[in-house]
Structure formats: C-alpha cells, structure tokens
Design a protein around this motif. Structure first.
Motif, PDB file in Angstrom:
ATOM      1  N   ARG A 153      66.157  14.097  34.527  1.00 56.54           N
ATOM      2  CA  ARG A 153      66.375  15.505  34.892  1.00 56.54           C
ATOM      3  C   ARG A 153      67.602  16.084  34.216  1.00 56.54           C
ATOM      4  O   ARG A 153      68.598  15.383  34.011  1.00 56.54           O
ATOM      5  N   CYS A 154      67.545  17.371  33.937  1.00 61.57           N
ATOM      6  CA  CYS A 154      68.705  18.007  33.317  1.00 61.57           C
ATOM      7  C   CYS A 154      68.755  19.491  33.632  1.00 61.57           C
ATOM      8  O   CYS A 154      67.718  20.130  33.773  1.00 61.57           O
ATOM      9  N   ASN A 155      69.974  20.018  33.729  1.00 59.85           N
ATOM     10  CA  ASN A 155      70.157  21.454  33.991  1.00 59.85           C
ATOM     11  C   ASN A 155      70.059  22.286  32.707  1.00 59.85           C
ATOM     12  O   ASN A 155      70.039  23.499  32.774  1.00 59.85           O
ATOM     13  N   LEU A 156      70.008  21.634  31.547  1.00 60.22           N
ATOM     14  CA  LEU A 156      69.837  22.378  30.288  1.00 60.22           C
ATOM     15  C   LEU A 156      68.461  22.056  29.704  1.00 60.22           C
ATOM     16  O   LEU A 156      67.719  21.239  30.263  1.00 60.22           O
ATOM     17  N   SER A 157      68.127  22.712  28.597  1.00 61.88           N
ATOM     18  CA  SER A 157      66.837  22.387  27.970  1.00 61.88           C
ATOM     19  C   SER A 157      66.988  22.487  26.458  1.00 61.88           C
ATOM     20  O   SER A 157      66.458  23.390  25.824  1.00 61.88           O
ATOM     21  N   CYS A 158      67.746  21.537  25.919  1.00 59.66           N
ATOM     22  CA  CYS A 158      68.090  21.564  24.497  1.00 59.66           C
ATOM     23  C   CYS A 158      66.859  21.456  23.608  1.00 59.66           C
ATOM     24  O   CYS A 158      65.927  20.701  23.911  1.00 59.66           O
ATOM     25  N   VAL A 159      66.914  22.211  22.489  1.00 54.57           N
ATOM     26  CA  VAL A 159      65.773  22.231  21.575  1.00 54.57           C
ATOM     27  C   VAL A 159      65.510  20.857  20.959  1.00 54.57           C
ATOM     28  O   VAL A 159      64.383  20.560  20.577  1.00 54.57           O
ATOM     29  N   HIS A 160      66.556  20.014  20.860  1.00 57.24           N
ATOM     30  CA  HIS A 160      66.397  18.747  20.147  1.00 57.24           C
ATOM     31  C   HIS A 160      66.260  17.552  21.097  1.00 57.24           C
ATOM     32  O   HIS A 160      66.219  16.407  20.647  1.00 57.24           O
ATOM     33  N   CYS A 161      66.171  17.800  22.419  1.00 53.76           N
ATOM     34  CA  CYS A 161      66.324  16.699  23.378  1.00 53.76           C
ATOM     35  C   CYS A 161      65.299  15.575  23.198  1.00 53.76           C
ATOM     36  O   CYS A 161      64.104  15.775  23.357  1.00 53.76           O
ATOM     37  N   ARG A 162      65.801  14.370  22.920  1.00 57.75           N
ATOM     38  CA  ARG A 162      64.928  13.214  22.718  1.00 57.75           C
ATOM     39  C   ARG A 162      64.131  12.891  23.961  1.00 57.75           C
ATOM     40  O   ARG A 162      63.064  12.315  23.905  1.00 57.75           O
ATOM     41  N   ALA A 177      63.111  15.183  26.115  1.00 53.90           N
ATOM     42  CA  ALA A 177      62.387  16.396  26.525  1.00 53.90           C
ATOM     43  C   ALA A 177      62.708  16.724  27.983  1.00 53.90           C
ATOM     44  O   ALA A 177      61.828  17.101  28.765  1.00 53.90           O
ATOM     45  N   SER A 178      63.971  16.590  28.339  1.00 52.60           N
ATOM     46  CA  SER A 178      64.383  16.752  29.735  1.00 52.60           C
ATOM     47  C   SER A 178      64.253  18.191  30.221  1.00 52.60           C
ATOM     48  O   SER A 178      64.464  19.130  29.465  1.00 52.60           O
ATOM     49  N   THR A 179      63.917  18.326  31.511  1.00 52.66           N
ATOM     50  CA  THR A 179      63.848  19.641  32.159  1.00 52.66           C
ATOM     51  C   THR A 179      64.425  19.481  33.566  1.00 52.66           C
ATOM     52  O   THR A 179      64.795  18.377  33.974  1.00 52.66           O
ATOM     53  N   SER A 225      73.913   7.829  30.972  1.00 56.46           N
ATOM     54  CA  SER A 225      73.411   8.973  30.208  1.00 56.46           C
ATOM     55  C   SER A 225      72.243   9.598  30.958  1.00 56.46           C
ATOM     56  O   SER A 225      72.026   9.354  32.142  1.00 56.46           O
ATOM     57  N   GLY A 226      71.495  10.438  30.277  1.00 52.86           N
ATOM     58  CA  GLY A 226      70.372  11.096  30.937  1.00 52.86           C
ATOM     59  C   GLY A 226      69.360  11.528  29.908  1.00 52.86           C
ATOM     60  O   GLY A 226      69.309  10.961  28.814  1.00 52.86           O
ATOM     61  N   GLY A 227      68.680  12.604  30.232  1.00 54.86           N
ATOM     62  CA  GLY A 227      68.960  13.627  31.194  1.00 54.86           C
ATOM     63  C   GLY A 227      70.453  13.910  31.360  1.00 54.86           C
ATOM     64  O   GLY A 227      71.272  13.535  30.555  1.00 54.86           O
ATOM     65  N   GLU A 228      70.739  14.548  32.463  1.00 54.89           N
ATOM     66  CA  GLU A 228      72.137  14.824  32.761  1.00 54.89           C
ATOM     67  C   GLU A 228      72.549  13.919  33.922  1.00 54.89           C
ATOM     68  O   GLU A 228      72.101  14.115  35.059  1.00 54.89           O
ATOM     69  N   PRO A 229      73.388  12.915  33.642  1.00 52.37           N
ATOM     70  CA  PRO A 229      73.702  11.933  34.686  1.00 52.37           C
ATOM     71  C   PRO A 229      74.369  12.559  35.913  1.00 52.37           C
ATOM     72  O   PRO A 229      74.241  12.027  37.018  1.00 52.37           O
ATOM     73  N   THR A 260      77.761  13.302  29.057  1.00 49.07           N
ATOM     74  CA  THR A 260      77.330  14.506  29.771  1.00 49.07           C
ATOM     75  C   THR A 260      77.336  15.727  28.857  1.00 49.07           C
ATOM     76  O   THR A 260      78.028  15.746  27.845  1.00 49.07           O
ATOM     77  N   ASN A 261      76.578  16.754  29.268  1.00 49.62           N
ATOM     78  CA  ASN A 261      76.630  18.015  28.519  1.00 49.62           C
ATOM     79  C   ASN A 261      77.862  18.826  28.937  1.00 49.62           C
ATOM     80  O   ASN A 261      78.138  19.881  28.374  1.00 49.62           O
ATOM     81  N   GLY A 262      78.579  18.366  29.936  1.00 49.26           N
ATOM     82  CA  GLY A 262      79.877  18.945  30.293  1.00 49.26           C
ATOM     83  C   GLY A 262      79.824  20.154  31.211  1.00 49.26           C
ATOM     84  O   GLY A 262      80.847  20.553  31.763  1.00 49.26           O
ATOM     85  N   PHE A 289      71.269  25.715  20.592  1.00 49.68           N
ATOM     86  CA  PHE A 289      70.756  24.346  20.716  1.00 49.68           C
ATOM     87  C   PHE A 289      70.382  24.042  22.163  1.00 49.68           C
ATOM     88  O   PHE A 289      69.392  23.395  22.447  1.00 49.68           O
ATOM     89  N   ARG A 290      71.267  24.485  23.057  1.00 52.95           N
ATOM     90  CA  ARG A 290      71.218  23.992  24.434  1.00 52.95           C
ATOM     91  C   ARG A 290      70.258  24.772  25.327  1.00 52.95           C
ATOM     92  O   ARG A 290      70.031  24.395  26.474  1.00 52.95           O
ATOM     93  N   GLY A 291      69.732  25.897  24.803  1.00 49.92           N
ATOM     94  CA  GLY A 291      68.688  26.625  25.536  1.00 49.92           C
ATOM     95  C   GLY A 291      69.190  27.414  26.733  1.00 49.92           C
ATOM     96  O   GLY A 291      68.376  27.989  27.455  1.00 49.92           O
ATOM     97  N   GLY A 336      60.853  13.342  20.961  1.00 50.16           N
ATOM     98  CA  GLY A 336      60.921  14.180  22.158  1.00 50.16           C
ATOM     99  C   GLY A 336      60.747  15.642  21.737  1.00 50.16           C
ATOM    100  O   GLY A 336      59.938  15.945  20.860  1.00 50.16           O
ATOM    101  N   ARG A 337      61.569  16.535  22.356  1.00 54.89           N
ATOM    102  CA  ARG A 337      61.478  17.948  21.914  1.00 54.89           C
ATOM    103  C   ARG A 337      61.952  18.103  20.474  1.00 54.89           C
ATOM    104  O   ARG A 337      61.611  19.068  19.803  1.00 54.89           O
ATOM    105  N   GLY A 338      62.758  17.136  20.008  1.00 51.42           N
ATOM    106  CA  GLY A 338      63.265  17.171  18.636  1.00 51.42           C
ATOM    107  C   GLY A 338      62.156  17.109  17.597  1.00 51.42           C
ATOM    108  O   GLY A 338      62.366  17.435  16.424  1.00 51.42           O
TER     109      GLY A 338
HETATM  110  S1  SF4 Z   1      70.118  16.737  25.228  1.00 50.21           S
HETATM  111 FE1  SF4 Z   1      71.191  16.215  27.138  1.00 50.21          FE
HETATM  112  S2  SF4 Z   1      71.828  18.235  27.907  1.00 50.21           S
HETATM  113 FE2  SF4 Z   1      70.261  18.648  26.437  1.00 50.21          FE
HETATM  114  S3  SF4 Z   1      68.341  18.778  27.621  1.00 50.21           S
HETATM  115 FE3  SF4 Z   1      68.549  16.679  26.857  1.00 50.21          FE
HETATM  116  S4  SF4 Z   1      69.505  15.601  28.516  1.00 50.21           S
HETATM  117 FE4  SF4 Z   1      69.879  17.779  28.856  1.00 50.21          FE
END
Ligand code: SF4
Ligand code: HEM
Ligand SMILES: C[C@H]1O[C@@H](n2cnc3c(N)ncnc32)[C@H](O)[C@@H]1O
Length: 353
Positions: A20-29, A31-33, A64-68, A92-94, A128-130, A190-192
């Motif tokens: 799980r993640c609070n962001l939705s980066c275009v490149h996320c390996r 594909a976290s949501t 790591s995560g997702g967003e840990p 973390t994405n910080g 990048f981070r959506g 992933g989304r990348g």
């Molecule tokens: S790259 Fe990291 S911050 Fe971005 S969507 Fe994926 S898990 Fe979340």
C-alpha cells in the motif's frame, strides 16, 4: 550440501512491509496504490521472518514498500529487528514523516532513512509521484529528520525526464547535509513498464555513470549507483586510464562490491512473503509461508543460478567484466523473459567475440 559449501548469507534485504502507498508514482515497480493490501504478512509472521533472517546472519534490513509508514506496526517490527542485531533502515517517500514519527523511528533503532527525490523541484518530482505537494511534503520530512538528528540519504530514479537535473539533485543532497545519494536507473517493471521509452539510452548511461565516478572525487557524500551494474566496469576502465589500481583504499566499498547483487548478497521479500532476487525482477525463489527464509536463500534453484556467473548468456556471458558487473538481471528479464540473458542497456563490446 555441507556447511562449508553454503552460500554467504545476504548482506542486504529489502522488505516490502506493505504494497500500500499514499502516492502513485508513474514508475513504481510495485504498482502500489492506496487500496488495502491482500494477503500481507501479519505482525507475528513478520517477526518469524525476522527471526529467520537473524539466525542466518546480520544483514542491513531495509523496511520498504509500498510506503512502509502506512503500516502501523512498522515501529514494533523495526524494534524487533534491532533487538535481533540487524541494522534496520527505512525507505520512504518522506511525505508522512513528522518529528514525532522520526522520534519513534529512532526509539525503534532505525539507523538511517532514505527519502526518494526524483526531481530538484516540485514540477519534476510531483510529475513522477502522481500527487501534487509530494515534493514539499518530502522536504518537510527531511526537515523533521534533521531536527531529530536522524541520518538520511536521497534515492533518485533516473529517466529521460530528470537526467538533466541530476547535478542539481546532487547539489541539493549536499546542501541538505544528506549522508548519501543513491541513484537508481529505471527498470521498466510494474507501472514502470509504461515508461519503457523513458529509459535513458545506453550511451547516456555511460555518460552519467562516468560523471558519477568523477563526482566521487569531489564530495564527502557517499555516492552509490544501484541497478546500474555497468558502473563497476566503468569504474575499472576509468581507473585503468588514470593508472590506478582499484582497491578499498582508492575506491572504497565499491572495490569489493559488484554490479548486480540479486541472489548473491541481496534479496527482496514481498508483502506476501515471496522471496525475489530484487524488487524489479518478478521471479520467485520461494515463499516464507512455505519454507524458512534460510532454506530459500541457501537452496533455491533461482538463487543458485544467479550465483553461477558462467550461466550468463549473450554478451554478458562472454564479458571479461562479468564477475564485477553481471548486467541487470531484471532489465534482461523485462526485455527477453529470461533473467540470464544479456543486459539490453550496455554499449560495451566484450573483447571475446
Ligand atoms: S515508488 Fe514508492 S512512493 Fe511511489 S507509489 Fe511506489 S511505493 Fe509509493
Ligand atoms: C543504509 C541505508 C540504506 C537505505 C535506506 C537503502 C535503501 C534502499 C532502497 C529503498 C532500495 C530499493 C529496495 C526496494 O524497495 O526494492 C535499495 C536497494 C538496494 N540497495 Fe540500498 N539502502 C541503504 C544502504 C545500502 C547499502 C549500504 C548498500 C550497499 C551494498 C545498498 C545496496 C543496495 C542494493 C544492492 C539494492 C538493490 C538493487 C536491486 O534491486 O538490484 N544499500 N536500497
Ligand atoms: C525504492 C526506490 O526504488 C525506486 N523505484 C520504484 N520503482 C522503480 C523502478 N521501476 N525502477 C527503478 N527504481 C524504482 C523508488 O522511487 C524508490 O526511490
């Protein structure tokens, strides 16, 4: 297999605490949501995993995560790992870091935090981070880390979008007083996968890694190229031109490391317990719900194949640098479906035809 034939234990494990993640980066390996994760290891399974890691060795454990930080038991697990003698760090994405969060991470024994910054300003990073505001939030997160005296590093994924900003990101990491800047070169997974045409061309890889080599001479910041195995060839080619031997005295830890560590010194554990060579290569060595981590690490066919560099195919198989580079197995897999195939983003022509 006798004890003496057992592989070396991992030196570094990246653990996807949650997908799980609070962001939705275009490149996320991954594909976290923000959707609830299914089948995630629960706290007790997670602790059993830590026990198994600690019984094998004492690697750096990257949460790591997702967003840990969306996982409520992140502190409990960090503390558990620390008490078992592991060096536990957090990736973390910080955006969720506040002073109170950082205090709790410190109490749990977290030694370093990585913050991802994919641009030198909000326009590029938020692209990048959506999510708009992600850059500002990450900078606030860095302020919180500094205020609490927590060591941190910047992680930057390089694509065509931000290639021109890397010198600015290096300046920023320096002025922020980060310990390190680690660059990751996009792996189209992933989304990348949708960004495959944004991978920088092989000649640009060479240029940026040579630039990186030069920068190391002028900074006390620890600069590390991750997912860029060619760096270890380029370092040797540059050193040869300079008439230098590559040794720990001249080139530090890079002298004794190698390009792709997947399955030899590094592995990735998914939120559901799959053990993989890295987070960018969706090949599974085993699942910790079915077998112990040690059994998977020591005996899986996948990992044992990756440890045998004589199995490398194509150009990588013939290359005189194969022991120090090894190509990116994830990129080879994304391009061909075979993780032993040649790295598709390398311009070097091995001497042996
Ligand atoms: S790259 Fe990291 S911050 Fe971005 S969507 Fe994926 S898990 Fe979340
Ligand atoms: C100390 C703090 C460190 C942090 C916070 C950190 C963070 C990270 C993160 C976030 C990843 C990506 C993992 C993922 O989520 O898929 C990663 C991967 C990796 N890191 Fe680091 N890292 C740290 C130290 C190191 C060190 C000291 C090394 C030196 C060997 C290292 C080598 C690697 C390697 C090899 C990978 C995997 C690349 C791959 O997947 O092939 N890291 N690290
Ligand atoms: C853990 C680190 O990995 C980066 N990351 C996420 N997805 C990819 C990808 N497909 N390729 C390269 N790096 C990636 C994140 O941006 C973070 O900085």
């Amino acid at each position: 297999m006798t004890m003496s034939e057992e592989p070396n234990p991992p030196r570094l494990i990246a653990w996807e605490l949650t997908s799980r993640c609070n962001l939705s980066c275009v490149h996320c390996r991954g594909a976290s949501t923000d959707e609830k994760a299914i089948g995630e290891l629960d706290t007790s399974e997670a602790k059993t995993f830590i026990d198994q890691v600690a019984s094998l060795g004492s690697p750096i454990l990257i949460l790591s995560g997702g967003e840990p930080l969306v996982r409520p038991d992140v502190y409990e697990l960090a503390n558990y790992g620390t008490n078992k003698g592991l060096r536990v760090v957090l990736a973390t994405n910080g955006t969720l870091l506040e002073r109170e969060t950082v205090r709790k991470l410190k109490e749990a024994g977290i030694k370093r935090v990585s913050i991802s910054l994919d641009g030198a300003d909000s326009a590029t990073h938020d692209g990048f981070r959506g999510v708009e505001g992600a850059f500002d939030k990450a900078m606030e997160g860095i302020d919180a880390l500094k205020a609490e005296g927590m060591d941190f590093q910047i992680n930057t994924t390089i694509t065509k979008r931000n290639l021109g900003e890397i010198p600015r990101i290096l300046k920023m990491a320096t002025s922020l007083n980060a310990e390190a800047l680690h660059i990751f070169l996009l792996v189209p997974t992933g989304r990348g996968e949708n960004l495959a045409n944004e991978e920088i061309p092989p000649a640009e890889y060479e240029r940026i890694l040579r630039w990186f080599y030069e920068q190391k001479k002028h900074t006390s910041l620890e600069l590390k190229a991750t997912c860029a195995p060619h760096y270890f060839r380029i370092m040797r080619q540059c050193a040869e031109k300079e008439g230098m031997e590559v040794s720990i005295n001249t080139h530090g830890f890079d002298a004794v490391s190698r390009g792709c560590l997947g399955g030899t010194a590094f592995c990735f554990v998914s939120s559901t317990g799959d053990v993989q060579p890295c987070g960018y290569l969706p090949a599974i060595a085993g699942n910790i719900r079915n077998q112990s981590f040690g059994e998977i690490w020591n005996n899986s066919t996948l990992f044992n194949e990756l440890r045998d560099f004589s199995l490398l195919k194509g150009k990588c198989g013939k290359c005189e640098y194969k022991n120090v580079c090894g190509g990116c197995r994830a990129r080879a897999y994304a391009a061909t479906g075979d993780y032993l195939e040649e790295e598709p983003y390398c311009i070097y022509h091995p001497r042996q035809k």
